[in-house]
Enzyme design. Structure first.
Site, short mmCIF file in Angstrom:
data_model
loop_
_atom_site.label_atom_id
_atom_site.label_comp_id
_atom_site.label_asym_id
_atom_site.label_seq_id
_atom_site.Cartn_x
_atom_site.Cartn_y
_atom_site.Cartn_z
N LYS A 108 0.83 -1.21 0.00
CA LYS A 108 0.00 0.00 0.00
C LYS A 108 0.86 1.26 0.00
O LYS A 108 0.52 2.24 -0.66
CB LYS A 108 -0.95 0.01 1.21
CG LYS A 108 -2.09 -0.97 1.07
CD LYS A 108 -3.14 -0.77 2.14
CE LYS A 108 -4.32 -1.73 1.95
NZ LYS A 108 -5.26 -1.69 3.07
N LYS A 143 -8.84 -10.10 -8.69
CA LYS A 143 -10.00 -10.20 -7.81
C LYS A 143 -10.88 -8.98 -7.95
O LYS A 143 -10.41 -7.89 -8.27
CB LYS A 143 -9.56 -10.42 -6.36
CG LYS A 143 -8.98 -9.23 -5.64
CD LYS A 143 -8.97 -9.49 -4.13
CE LYS A 143 -8.93 -8.14 -3.40
NZ LYS A 143 -9.23 -8.20 -2.00
N LYS A 157 -12.77 -2.85 -4.96
CA LYS A 157 -13.24 -1.48 -5.15
C LYS A 157 -12.17 -0.62 -5.82
O LYS A 157 -12.47 0.42 -6.39
CB LYS A 157 -13.70 -0.86 -3.84
CG LYS A 157 -12.63 -0.76 -2.76
CD LYS A 157 -13.19 -0.09 -1.51
CE LYS A 157 -12.21 -0.22 -0.36
NZ LYS A 157 -12.28 -1.54 0.30
P1 ADP Z 1 -11.45 -4.43 -1.63
O1 ADP Z 1 -10.53 -5.50 -2.14
O2 ADP Z 1 -12.57 -4.15 -2.56
O3 ADP Z 1 -10.68 -3.20 -1.19
P2 ADP Z 1 -11.56 -5.06 1.14
O4 ADP Z 1 -10.10 -5.27 1.12
O5 ADP Z 1 -12.11 -3.87 1.87
O6 ADP Z 1 -12.12 -5.04 -0.34
O7 ADP Z 1 -12.23 -6.39 1.68
C1 ADP Z 1 -13.21 -6.51 2.65
C2 ADP Z 1 -13.49 -7.97 2.84
O8 ADP Z 1 -14.01 -8.54 1.63
C3 ADP Z 1 -12.25 -8.80 3.18
O9 ADP Z 1 -12.61 -9.79 4.12
C4 ADP Z 1 -11.86 -9.42 1.86
O10 ADP Z 1 -11.16 -10.64 2.02
C5 ADP Z 1 -13.21 -9.63 1.19
N1 ADP Z 1 -13.08 -9.54 -0.27
C6 ADP Z 1 -12.76 -8.42 -0.97
N2 ADP Z 1 -12.74 -8.66 -2.29
C7 ADP Z 1 -13.05 -9.98 -2.45
C8 ADP Z 1 -13.19 -10.85 -3.59
N3 ADP Z 1 -13.02 -10.41 -4.82
N4 ADP Z 1 -13.51 -12.15 -3.38
C9 ADP Z 1 -13.69 -12.61 -2.12
N5 ADP Z 1 -13.58 -11.85 -1.01
C10 ADP Z 1 -13.26 -10.55 -1.15
NA NA Z 2 -8.35 -3.85 -0.13
#
Ligand code: ADP
Ligand code: NA
Length: 330
Positions: free
Chosen positions: A114, A197, A200
């Site tokens: 990050k 994956k 957001k």
């Molecule tokens: P992002 O990747 O969109 O920034 P976050 O890191 O805030 O999302 O993730 C919040 C939760 O959602 C975490 O527990 C993460 O493991 C799960 N998560 C995020 N994206 C995915 C995905 N594409 N598939 C499965 N789980 C996900």
């Molecule tokens: Na994230």
């Protein structure tokens, strides 16, 4: 026997959760209400580590809580609260930071990733100590288990190390939490780039399904999802990542096995699968959107519910912090 205690948090950093957040994390929270003594927290302290706008954060914190309730969290069966409402999180984080080695914290790969994206000079100290706050979140509640995906494994290891270190130096105080591996967890990929994956921070909004977006838009995104040039509807993430992702989403949302879906779509085209899945998604998000709107339509009631959650959380966290303060000589 008492149910194992679990703690999990989610950041209020978007206007909506996406399908990956739901299928990879939040859906399991709903299930764990039955099997665990569950503490769920909207982690707004974590959400200010990389810069933010106050009104947006306030709005997103409530939207996150409303969505969690809308997908099935029940305040009578779990403890749902906002991290900043419980001051012990920041207080314990300071103490844990003082027993964390600088070198140890420097090895956290998520910070490296990050901060290199933000520019190392611009990254905040808060982002650097993020895993220490996360340790405090977990240890305050004496959680037995923490659900973790691959990306959070190193942070949980740090939490365990810190718990053991504190217990060794100052006397048994913290439960050392174990990883809780959720079997049903689906890894959801980007609809436009099925090797990445769904996130957001994805480059194309067409790759992400937000739970709160216009369902017609979601349907269109499903229909235009990137798939391979073959014809066979078969679950094969390596060779057919796009089709496999659609099958995974379909299976999870419709509660049907992938092999059942493969059988149903044998000899049929990708267009049929996409059209049907688009309908499944629309039917799935509609009631979630209605319930979210209901919760957001009565903010006084929502805030009251979160205040009750924070009180329940504090009944545990204040006890842990009092013990910690005594043990360290305050
Ligand atoms: P992002 O990747 O969109 O920034 P976050 O890191 O805030 O999302 O993730 C919040 C939760 O959602 C975490 O527990 C993460 O493991 C799960 N998560 C995020 N994206 C995915 C995905 N594409 N598939 C499965 N789980 C996900
Ligand atoms: Na994230």
């Amino acid at each position: 026997a008492a149910k194992p205690r679990v703690l999990s948090g989610i950041q209020p950093t978007a206007d909506s959760f996406h399908l990956g957040n739901y299928l990879g994390a939040v859906r399991n929270w709903v299930a764990m209400q039955e099997t665990h003594d569950a503490f769920y927290c909207v982690v707004d302290l974590h959400a200010i580590t990389a810069g933010h706008d106050p009104e947006t954060l306030r709005k997103r914190t409530r939207i996150s809580a409303a969505q969690l309730l809308a997908v099935g969290l029940d305040p009578d069966r779990c403890t749902l609260f906002v991290q900043s409402h419980v001051p012990e999180h920041a207080q314990l984080a300071w103490v844990m930071g003082c027993i964390t080695g600088f070198g140890e914290a420097s090895r956290m790969t998520q910070f490296k990733d990050k901060s290199s994206r933000q520019g190392a000079e611009r990254a905040s100290v808060g982002l650097f100590t993020y895993p220490v706050l996360q340790a405090a979140d977990i240890l305050l509640y004496q959680a037995d288990q923490v659900p973790v995906g691959e990306d959070q494994r190193q942070h949980l290891e740090l939490t365990r190390d810190l718990a053991q270190r504190f217990n060794g130096q100052f006397g048994a105080t913290f439960t050392v939490p174990a990883a809780y591996i959720v079997k049903e967890t689906a890894k959801i990929t980007d609809l436009q780039d099925p090797t990445a994956k769904m996130s957001k921070s994805s480059s194309s909004p067409a790759g992400i399904i937000d739970l709160l977006e216009d369902p017609a838009r979601s349907a269109k995104k499903i229909r235009s999802a990137v798939t391979d040039t073959g014809r066979e509807i078969r679950f094969d993430p390596e060779n057919k990542p796009g089709i496999s992702n659609l099958l995974g989403i379909y299976s999870a949302l419709a509660g049907r096995s992938v092999s059942d879906l493969e059988a149903e779509y044998e000899g049929r085209g990708y267009g049929d699968l996409k059209k049907d899945l688009a309908e499944v998604v629309v039917e799935f998000v509609r009631p979630i959107q209605e319930r979210t709107a209901t919760y957001l339509g009565d903010l006084a009631q929502l805030d009251k519910l979160l205040a009750v959650g924070a009180e329940k959380a504090r009944s545990i966290s204040a006890t842990t912090l009092r013990t910690v303060y005594q043990r360290i000589g305050f």
